[in-house]
Each structure stands twice: as C-alpha cells, then as structure tokens.
Motif scaffolding. Sequence first.
Motif, PDB file in Angstrom:
ATOM      1  N   VAL A   3       0.872  -1.203  -0.140  1.00  0.00           N
ATOM      2  CA  VAL A   3      -0.031  -0.011   0.056  1.00  0.00           C
ATOM      3  C   VAL A   3       0.860   1.301   0.122  1.00  0.00           C
ATOM      4  CG1 VAL A   3      -1.763   1.412   1.232  1.00  0.00           C
ATOM      5  CG2 VAL A   3      -1.930  -1.011   0.984  1.00  0.00           C
ATOM      6  N   VAL A   4       1.736   1.351   0.969  1.00  0.00           N
ATOM      7  CA  VAL A   4       2.527   2.713   1.094  1.00  0.00           C
ATOM      8  C   VAL A   4       3.462   2.850   0.045  1.00  0.00           C
ATOM      9  CG1 VAL A   4       4.102   4.090   2.694  1.00  0.00           C
ATOM     10  CG2 VAL A   4       2.179   2.627   3.554  1.00  0.00           C
ATOM     11  N   LEU A   5       4.407   1.784  -0.126  1.00  0.00           N
ATOM     12  CA  LEU A   5       5.507   1.976  -1.103  1.00  0.00           C
ATOM     13  C   LEU A   5       4.985   1.895  -2.549  1.00  0.00           C
ATOM     14  CD1 LEU A   5       8.395   0.299   0.768  1.00  0.00           C
ATOM     15  CD2 LEU A   5       7.966   2.734   0.478  1.00  0.00           C
ATOM     16  N   GLY A   6       4.391   0.435  -2.832  1.00  0.00           N
ATOM     17  CA  GLY A   6       3.815   0.108  -4.078  1.00  0.00           C
ATOM     18  C   GLY A   6       2.915   1.096  -4.876  1.00  0.00           C
ATOM     19  N   ILE A   7       1.930   1.311  -4.127  1.00  0.00           N
ATOM     20  CA  ILE A   7       0.959   2.234  -4.418  1.00  0.00           C
ATOM     21  C   ILE A   7       1.099   3.646  -4.286  1.00  0.00           C
ATOM     22  CG2 ILE A   7      -1.835   2.691  -4.544  1.00  0.00           C
ATOM     23  CD1 ILE A   7      -2.036  -0.532  -3.909  1.00  0.00           C
ATOM     24  N   GLY A   8       1.291   4.071  -3.137  1.00  0.00           N
ATOM     25  CA  GLY A   8       1.518   5.220  -2.525  1.00  0.00           C
ATOM     26  C   GLY A   8       2.728   6.393  -3.050  1.00  0.00           C
ATOM     27  N   VAL A   9       3.713   5.494  -3.315  1.00  0.00           N
ATOM     28  CA  VAL A   9       4.827   6.270  -3.951  1.00  0.00           C
ATOM     29  C   VAL A   9       5.221   5.844  -5.326  1.00  0.00           C
ATOM     30  CG1 VAL A   9       7.297   6.277  -3.486  1.00  0.00           C
ATOM     31  CG2 VAL A   9       5.890   6.154  -1.457  1.00  0.00           C
ATOM     32  N   PHE A  10       5.354   4.633  -5.380  1.00  0.00           N
ATOM     33  CA  PHE A  10       5.711   4.208  -6.800  1.00  0.00           C
ATOM     34  C   PHE A  10       4.846   4.420  -8.001  1.00  0.00           C
ATOM     35  CE2 PHE A  10       8.775   1.772  -4.407  1.00  0.00           C
ATOM     36  CZ  PHE A  10       9.890   2.663  -4.295  1.00  0.00           C
ATOM     37  N   TYR A  11       3.691   4.142  -7.864  1.00  0.00           N
ATOM     38  CA  TYR A  11       2.567   4.170  -8.734  1.00  0.00           C
ATOM     39  C   TYR A  11       1.932   5.641  -8.692  1.00  0.00           C
ATOM     40  CZ  TYR A  11      -1.382   3.513 -11.767  1.00  0.00           C
ATOM     41  OH  TYR A  11      -2.212   3.552 -12.888  1.00  0.00           O
ATOM     42  N   ALA A  12       1.133   5.910  -7.581  1.00  0.00           N
ATOM     43  CA  ALA A  12       0.173   7.178  -7.700  1.00  0.00           C
ATOM     44  C   ALA A  12       1.118   8.527  -7.301  1.00  0.00           C
ATOM     45  CB  ALA A  12      -0.509   6.942  -6.697  1.00  0.00           C
ATOM     46  N   HIS A  13       2.241   8.471  -6.755  1.00  0.00           N
ATOM     47  CA  HIS A  13       3.095   9.436  -6.553  1.00  0.00           C
ATOM     48  C   HIS A  13       2.248  10.398  -5.492  1.00  0.00           C
ATOM     49  CE1 HIS A  13       6.033   8.326  -9.382  1.00  0.00           C
ATOM     50  NE2 HIS A  13       5.048   8.182 -10.451  1.00  0.00           N
ATOM     51  N   GLN A  14       1.443   9.984  -4.592  1.00  0.00           N
ATOM     52  CA  GLN A  14       0.776  10.688  -3.574  1.00  0.00           C
ATOM     53  C   GLN A  14       1.764  10.785  -2.411  1.00  0.00           C
ATOM     54  OE1 GLN A  14      -2.359  12.003  -4.110  1.00  0.00           O
ATOM     55  NE2 GLN A  14      -1.965  11.330  -6.050  1.00  0.00           N
ATOM     56  N   ILE A  15       2.325  10.016  -2.000  1.00  0.00           N
ATOM     57  CA  ILE A  15       3.255  10.118  -0.963  1.00  0.00           C
ATOM     58  C   ILE A  15       4.731  10.303  -1.302  1.00  0.00           C
ATOM     59  CG2 ILE A  15       4.022   9.097   1.204  1.00  0.00           C
ATOM     60  CD1 ILE A  15       1.648   7.152   1.078  1.00  0.00           C
ATOM     61  N   LYS A  16       5.586  11.357  -0.891  1.00  0.00           N
ATOM     62  CA  LYS A  16       6.806  11.436  -0.981  1.00  0.00           C
ATOM     63  C   LYS A  16       7.835  10.375  -0.447  1.00  0.00           C
ATOM     64  CE  LYS A  16       6.778  16.397  -1.493  1.00  0.00           C
ATOM     65  NZ  LYS A  16       7.611  17.509  -1.700  1.00  0.00           N
ATOM     66  N   LEU A  17       8.539  10.035  -0.954  1.00  0.00           N
ATOM     67  CA  LEU A  17       9.579   8.799  -0.695  1.00  0.00           C
ATOM     68  C   LEU A  17      10.149   8.955   0.785  1.00  0.00           C
ATOM     69  CD1 LEU A  17      10.589   5.918  -1.427  1.00  0.00           C
ATOM     70  CD2 LEU A  17      12.843   7.235  -2.137  1.00  0.00           C
ATOM     71  N   LYS A  18      10.403  10.384   1.350  1.00  0.00           N
ATOM     72  CA  LYS A  18      10.830  10.663   2.685  1.00  0.00           C
ATOM     73  C   LYS A  18       9.906  10.242   3.543  1.00  0.00           C
ATOM     74  CE  LYS A  18      11.760  14.858   3.791  1.00  0.00           C
ATOM     75  NZ  LYS A  18      12.230  16.016   3.848  1.00  0.00           N
ATOM     76  N   TYR A  19       8.521  10.651   3.388  1.00  0.00           N
ATOM     77  CA  TYR A  19       7.552  10.418   4.173  1.00  0.00           C
ATOM     78  C   TYR A  19       7.215   8.924   4.303  1.00  0.00           C
ATOM     79  CZ  TYR A  19       7.226  15.669   4.127  1.00  0.00           C
ATOM     80  OH  TYR A  19       7.573  16.902   4.440  1.00  0.00           O
ATOM     81  N   ALA A  20       7.308   8.285   3.089  1.00  0.00           N
ATOM     82  CA  ALA A  20       6.787   6.835   3.171  1.00  0.00           C
ATOM     83  C   ALA A  20       7.810   6.190   3.979  1.00  0.00           C
ATOM     84  CB  ALA A  20       6.699   6.318   1.647  1.00  0.00           C
ATOM     85  N   VAL A  21       9.002   6.503   3.645  1.00  0.00           N
ATOM     86  CA  VAL A  21      10.268   5.676   4.570  1.00  0.00           C
ATOM     87  C   VAL A  21       9.794   5.840   6.129  1.00  0.00           C
ATOM     88  CG1 VAL A  21      12.550   5.523   5.008  1.00  0.00           C
ATOM     89  CG2 VAL A  21      11.811   5.512   2.726  1.00  0.00           C
ATOM     90  N   CYS A  22       9.539   7.104   6.387  1.00  0.00           N
ATOM     91  CA  CYS A  22       9.297   7.494   7.711  1.00  0.00           C
ATOM     92  C   CYS A  22       8.082   6.577   8.434  1.00  0.00           C
ATOM     93  CB  CYS A  22       9.020   8.957   8.247  1.00  0.00           C
ATOM     94  SG  CYS A  22      10.653   9.944   7.869  1.00  0.00           S
ATOM     95  N   LEU A  23       6.917   6.550   7.453  1.00  0.00           N
ATOM     96  CA  LEU A  23       5.859   5.780   7.909  1.00  0.00           C
ATOM     97  C   LEU A  23       6.169   4.389   8.040  1.00  0.00           C
ATOM     98  CD1 LEU A  23       2.404   5.913   8.277  1.00  0.00           C
ATOM     99  CD2 LEU A  23       2.280   5.648   6.036  1.00  0.00           C
ATOM    100  N   VAL A  24       6.830   3.777   6.849  1.00  0.00           N
ATOM    101  CA  VAL A  24       7.399   2.338   7.107  1.00  0.00           C
ATOM    102  C   VAL A  24       8.185   2.172   8.198  1.00  0.00           C
ATOM    103  CG1 VAL A  24       8.669   0.497   6.071  1.00  0.00           C
ATOM    104  CG2 VAL A  24       7.032   1.814   4.617  1.00  0.00           C
ATOM    105  N   LEU A  25       9.104   3.040   8.645  1.00  0.00           N
ATOM    106  CA  LEU A  25       9.891   2.811  10.066  1.00  0.00           C
ATOM    107  C   LEU A  25       8.933   2.831  11.185  1.00  0.00           C
ATOM    108  CD1 LEU A  25      13.009   4.546   9.048  1.00  0.00           C
ATOM    109  CD2 LEU A  25      12.685   2.097   9.217  1.00  0.00           C
TER     110      LEU A  25
END
Length: 118
Positions: A44-66
């Motif tokens: 959800v976060v990385l595959g869809i939110g970051v890489f496909y939809a570009h809705q979440i910036k990678l920096k925020y996504a990494v923080c959310l995953v961590l």
Amino acid sequence: MKLVSIVIIVGLILLYFIDSAFKLNPFNVEMLIHSGLRFLTGFVVLGIGVFYAHQIKLKYAVCLVLLLALGDDIWDYTRDVNSFRLEVMLHSIYMLAWGALTGYLLMKGLMTGVRRSE
C-alpha cells in the motif's frame, strides 16, 4: 495480470528459500503477523502510494514504514517476542520489497486494463 501472477509465484518460491536458509517457521503466528504487516505496508505505502500514484513522497513513506515496523517491534517486545535478529530483519526487508513490487505491478496492470476498455 500475468506479470503480477509471475511476481507472486516467484516471490513465494523465494520466500520459501529465504525461510529455509534462515530456519524460520513461516506458519508461526508471530511470523505471519510480521510477514503480513510488512507485505501490506510495502504493497500500500510503497507500491501504490509512492511508486504508482506518487501521492506520498519517498521520505515520508520511509518514515511511515519505519514507524509501522517500530510499532510492531515494540508490540512484540511487550509480549516477550524476540524479533531483533538479523534473519528476521532481512526477511522483513524482503517482504517490504516484494509487497512494493506487487502493489506497483497490480495497479499498473489494473489501470492499463481500465484504459484499454475506454
């Protein structure tokens, strides 16, 4: 959708070999929780939110995953489950990457199918 099926099948085969190499029991309740949380987070976060939809910036996504991984590890610590081993951490990274790849390819395949039908 063939590509998504191939990624899932190859991912399951690689997961079997990773679990065998690290001598992890994938059907343990704790490992199912770890694997499922990591896979869905990557999906959800990385595959869809970051890489496909570009809705979440990678920096925020990494923080959310961590943050999600840390929350799961703290929850395990309160229940006296030791998940701070190198094998489990490498397994978690694999599950995140596999989930991200699967989420990206699934959304790409679904949206390509929608565009073709229009």
